[in-house]
Design an enzyme around this catalytic site. Structure first.
Site, PDB file in Angstrom:
ATOM      1  N   GLU A   1     111.446  71.078  34.857  1.00 33.76           N
ATOM      2  CA  GLU A   1     111.325  72.431  34.291  1.00 33.76           C
ATOM      3  C   GLU A   1     109.876  72.890  34.204  1.00 33.76           C
ATOM      4  O   GLU A   1     109.375  73.205  33.121  1.00 33.76           O
ATOM      5  CB  GLU A   1     111.943  72.458  32.878  1.00 33.76           C
ATOM      6  CG  GLU A   1     113.392  72.017  32.793  1.00 33.76           C
ATOM      7  CD  GLU A   1     113.868  71.859  31.344  1.00 33.76           C
ATOM      8  OE1 GLU A   1     113.042  71.989  30.413  1.00 33.76           O
ATOM      9  OE2 GLU A   1     115.061  71.597  31.163  1.00 33.76           O
ATOM     10  N   PRO A   2     109.165  72.936  35.316  1.00 27.03           N
ATOM     11  CA  PRO A   2     107.758  73.366  35.228  1.00 27.03           C
ATOM     12  C   PRO A   2     107.652  74.869  35.010  1.00 27.03           C
ATOM     13  O   PRO A   2     108.414  75.644  35.576  1.00 27.03           O
ATOM     14  CB  PRO A   2     107.201  72.993  36.613  1.00 27.03           C
ATOM     15  CG  PRO A   2     108.381  73.115  37.525  1.00 27.03           C
ATOM     16  CD  PRO A   2     109.592  72.705  36.706  1.00 27.03           C
TER      17      PRO A   2
ATOM     18  N   ARG B   1     104.133  76.649  33.367  1.00 29.52           N
ATOM     19  CA  ARG B   1     102.704  76.943  33.511  1.00 29.52           C
ATOM     20  C   ARG B   1     102.132  76.456  34.838  1.00 29.52           C
ATOM     21  O   ARG B   1     101.338  77.146  35.476  1.00 29.52           O
ATOM     22  CB  ARG B   1     101.969  76.270  32.351  1.00 29.52           C
ATOM     23  CG  ARG B   1     100.492  76.593  32.288  1.00 29.52           C
ATOM     24  CD  ARG B   1      99.765  75.738  31.234  1.00 29.52           C
ATOM     25  NE  ARG B   1     100.521  75.416  30.072  1.00 29.52           N
ATOM     26  CZ  ARG B   1     100.346  75.984  28.865  1.00 29.52           C
ATOM     27  NH1 ARG B   1      99.415  76.881  28.694  1.00 29.52           N
ATOM     28  NH2 ARG B   1     101.095  75.627  27.847  1.00 29.52           N
TER      29      ARG B   1
ATOM     30  N   CYS C   1      92.425  96.200  15.320  1.00 30.60           N
ATOM     31  CA  CYS C   1      91.805  96.207  13.997  1.00 30.60           C
ATOM     32  C   CYS C   1      92.033  94.910  13.246  1.00 30.60           C
ATOM     33  O   CYS C   1      92.635  94.909  12.170  1.00 30.60           O
ATOM     34  CB  CYS C   1      92.341  97.382  13.202  1.00 30.60           C
ATOM     35  SG  CYS C   1      92.129  98.906  14.109  1.00 30.60           S
ATOM     36  N   GLU C   2      91.640  93.814  13.810  1.00 33.80           N
ATOM     37  CA  GLU C   2      91.536  92.573  13.046  1.00 33.80           C
ATOM     38  C   GLU C   2      90.590  91.619  13.758  1.00 33.80           C
ATOM     39  O   GLU C   2      90.489  91.625  14.980  1.00 33.80           O
ATOM     40  CB  GLU C   2      92.900  91.946  12.763  1.00 33.80           C
ATOM     41  CG  GLU C   2      93.848  91.764  13.902  1.00 33.80           C
ATOM     42  CD  GLU C   2      95.131  91.102  13.394  1.00 33.80           C
ATOM     43  OE1 GLU C   2      95.034  89.966  12.910  1.00 33.80           O
ATOM     44  OE2 GLU C   2      96.205  91.725  13.474  1.00 33.80           O
TER      45      GLU C   2
ATOM     46  N   TYR D   1     102.320  82.453  30.111  1.00 36.58           N
ATOM     47  CA  TYR D   1     102.299  82.705  28.670  1.00 36.58           C
ATOM     48  C   TYR D   1     101.278  83.781  28.318  1.00 36.58           C
ATOM     49  O   TYR D   1     100.593  83.691  27.314  1.00 36.58           O
ATOM     50  CB  TYR D   1     102.031  81.398  27.905  1.00 36.58           C
ATOM     51  CG  TYR D   1     103.035  80.323  28.234  1.00 36.58           C
ATOM     52  CD1 TYR D   1     104.362  80.475  27.867  1.00 36.58           C
ATOM     53  CD2 TYR D   1     102.680  79.187  28.956  1.00 36.58           C
ATOM     54  CE1 TYR D   1     105.306  79.516  28.194  1.00 36.58           C
ATOM     55  CE2 TYR D   1     103.619  78.221  29.285  1.00 36.58           C
ATOM     56  CZ  TYR D   1     104.927  78.392  28.897  1.00 36.58           C
ATOM     57  OH  TYR D   1     105.865  77.450  29.226  1.00 36.58           O
TER      58      TYR D   1
HETATM   59  N1  LLP Z   1     111.100  73.108  29.154  1.00 32.71           N
HETATM   60  C1  LLP Z   1     111.153  73.294  27.823  1.00 32.71           C
HETATM   61  C2  LLP Z   1     112.302  72.787  27.075  1.00 32.71           C
HETATM   62  C3  LLP Z   1     110.102  73.957  27.163  1.00 32.71           C
HETATM   63  O1  LLP Z   1     110.151  74.130  25.846  1.00 32.71           O
HETATM   64  C4  LLP Z   1     108.990  74.428  27.916  1.00 32.71           C
HETATM   65  C5  LLP Z   1     107.896  75.135  27.262  1.00 32.71           C
HETATM   66  C6  LLP Z   1     108.998  74.231  29.300  1.00 32.71           C
HETATM   67  C7  LLP Z   1     110.055  73.561  29.884  1.00 32.71           C
HETATM   68  C8  LLP Z   1     107.887  74.697  30.180  1.00 32.71           C
HETATM   69  O2  LLP Z   1     106.696  74.098  29.829  1.00 32.71           O
HETATM   70  P1  LLP Z   1     105.407  74.260  30.774  1.00 32.71           P
HETATM   71  O3  LLP Z   1     105.720  73.554  32.068  1.00 32.71           O
HETATM   72  O4  LLP Z   1     105.187  75.695  30.989  1.00 32.71           O
HETATM   73  O5  LLP Z   1     104.329  73.632  30.004  1.00 32.71           O
HETATM   74  N2  LLP Z   1     103.046  79.613  24.704  1.00 32.71           N
HETATM   75  C9  LLP Z   1     102.420  78.315  24.858  1.00 32.71           C
HETATM   76  C10 LLP Z   1     103.296  77.361  25.633  1.00 32.71           C
HETATM   77  C11 LLP Z   1     104.673  77.173  25.022  1.00 32.71           C
HETATM   78  C12 LLP Z   1     105.549  76.249  25.818  1.00 32.71           C
HETATM   79  C13 LLP Z   1     106.926  76.219  25.285  1.00 32.71           C
HETATM   80  N3  LLP Z   1     107.862  75.413  26.012  1.00 32.71           N
HETATM   81  C14 LLP Z   1     101.059  78.504  25.530  1.00 32.71           C
HETATM   82  O6  LLP Z   1     100.670  79.644  25.772  1.00 32.71           O
HETATM   83  O7  LLP Z   1     100.355  77.547  25.787  1.00 32.71           O
END
Ligand code: LLP
Length: 453
Positions: free
Chosen positions: A288-289, A291, A359-360, A388
């Site tokens: 599940e990639p 980012r 405004c913060e 994100y």
């Molecule tokens: N699978 C599950 C169950 C997850 O909760 C997530 C991310 C992913 C896959 C994907 O993760 P990635 O490969 O993108 O790292 N908003 C935060 C990141 C929150 C990630 C939440 N879950 C940021 O801006 O760093």
């Protein structure tokens, strides 16, 4: 900034063959720009690293859920990891086949569970025994059976930012491994449910392989044990979380590092580790990639409105704000800031605070960031803004959502226009007591009297 997709050509920062300053003229600022070649590269590299394994790559939509981005991956064969009915609909609309969709998340509503069942998705990643019970009810009522992977909490510290770590015993995610084991051994038949696998996800922006190894070893040990006990499991979901480099350009601490190469190397190491662990295992796999596939394929472009000196500090006030990109505010995240016009070689760097108009005080992108001379009217790019970033934007301070542009070679397309004010304000409705013409105190009294009668 020097990666393969965003680099200076003739002194102008480009996305592939398109100068970003030309896009700024065309769509205004702030705007997001993604590069299709970068998206394709990161997906293909990940897929190639895993080639030969029976794997479905389910792109985590939460990182960037623009239809054009999802469709780019869908055409390459990607599935989707969704966490809401909205994301499920986005995935299906962009052409992801239902049989490649996994539905994750700790708080799925009955309606969302039903939507997943009706679509015929690959699996629900179930995060509690209460959710399993609810899913069983919803499936039974529809005369169907839900394919399930139990998300196990492996109690591993991913060593990432506290707000995005998920695999420790004290986090809200997953089911305690011992509890999952006991439950599955004691409940071989659950009406409405088919337990097909186990899932894990320990956090996001992981730059170290070791926590993965530990978590996967625990997951695989449990899988083997349950299979030996006769459970018909067939799938392991290893989650997402592979980190990218946020520091890579000419102005970063690492100098002109090649972040694309760095992420590629991490992926290769990750895939080798997985191959080693799953040797001889009778299972297929889900990844599940999020980012990793989009993070460095996007930038946020903004214009400098004002430069002002307040005592010892110099503030660069830009037209993007925390409503557009909240990661610095929320996680103290570091995004490289790069002028669209290439600075003169050897230009002196001076520390400045780069802030937005909201405004913060938390509307701050960078404090004391060494930047080359910046003047009012200049254009800047925040790098690593493909993941994100737009998806976490809001209209705080009644600022319309920024547009998104996708570049491919020397072409570009606006894949989401700037939100207009009519759309933003038009969502509000006046209640009847404000919509009427006459709202004098006398009228209100008369209204109350009518209501009492
Ligand atoms: N699978 C599950 C169950 C997850 O909760 C997530 C991310 C992913 C896959 C994907 O993760 P990635 O490969 O993108 O790292 N908003 C935060 C990141 C929150 C990630 C939440 N879950 C940021 O801006 O760093």
């Amino acid at each position: 900034m020097s990666n393969r997709y965003f680099s200076y050509r003739d002194g102008r920062l480009q996305a592939s063959g398109v100068p970003l300053d030309a896009l700024a003229e065309a769509v205004g600022t702030p705007f997001y720009c993604y590069d299709a070649d970068a998206l394709e590269h990161s997906y293909s590299h990940f897929a190639t690293a895993l080639s030969g394994l029976p794997a479905t790559i389910c792109y985590a939509l939460k990182a960037n859920s623009n239809q054009a981005v999802i469709a780019t991956f869908a055409r390459l064969g990607a599935g989707a990891d969704v966490v809401s009915e909205g994301e499920l609909r986005r995935a299906l609309t962009a052409g992801v086949p239902a049989r490649k969709i996994v539905f994750a998340g700790v708080g799925k509503t009955p309606r969302e569970l039903a939507a997943g069942l009706d679509a015929g998705i690959l699996q629900f990643n179930v995060e509690s025994l209460s959710e399993l019970k609810r899913l069983a009810e919803v499936a039974t009522a529809r005369g169907t059976t839900a394919p399930v992977a139990l998300r196990v909490n492996p109690d591993v510290d991913a060593g990432t930012h506290a707000k995005i770590t998920t695999g420790r015993a004290d986090s809200k995610f997953g089911i305690d491994a011992a509890e999952a084991r006991a439950f599955l051994l004691a409940n071989r038949e659950i009406p409405g449910i088919r337990i097909e696998g186990l899932a894990v996800h320990i956090g996001s922006q992981l730059t170290d392989i070791q926590p993965y190894r530990l978590a996967f070893e625990r997951l695989i040990a449990l899988y083997r044990e349950l299979k030996t006990a006769g459970l018909p499991l067939k799938r392991l979901d290893f989650g997402g979380g592979i980190g990218i480099s946020y520091r890579h350009g000419p102005l970063s601490e690492n100098g002109a590092g090649e972040e694309v190469g760095e992420a590629d190397a991490r992926v290769t190491a990750y895939a080798e580790m997985v191959r080693g662990l799953v040797q001889g295992l009778d299972a297929d796999f889900v990844f599940e990639p999020g980012r990793l596939l989009v993070g460095n394929a996007g930038v946020l472009v903004t214009r400098v409105l004002y430069v002002k000196d307040n005592g010892p500090r110099r503030f660069v006030i830009v037209d993007a704000a925390m409503n557009d990109l909240i990661r610095p505010t929320l996680y103290d995240a570091w995004h490289e800031i790069v002028p669209l016009t290439q600075p003169a070689a050897g230009a002196a760097l001076r520390p400045v605070d780069v802030v937005g108009p909201i405004c913060e005080s938390s509307d701050t992108f960078a404090r004391e960031r060494p930047l080359p001379p910046v003047a009012e009217g200049d254009l800047l790019a925040f790098s690593s803004a493909g993941a994100y970033s737009f998806v976490m934007a809001s209209t705080y301070n009644s600022r319309p959502l920024a547009p998104e542009v996708l570049v491919r070679g020397d072409r570009y397309a606006v894949v989401r226009p700037r939100m207009d004010y009519e759309t933003m304000i038009g969502q509000d409705r006046l209640p009847d007591w404000l919509a009427g013409q006459d709202d004098s105190p006398r009228q209100r009294k008369a209204g109350r009297a009518r209501g009492a009668a």
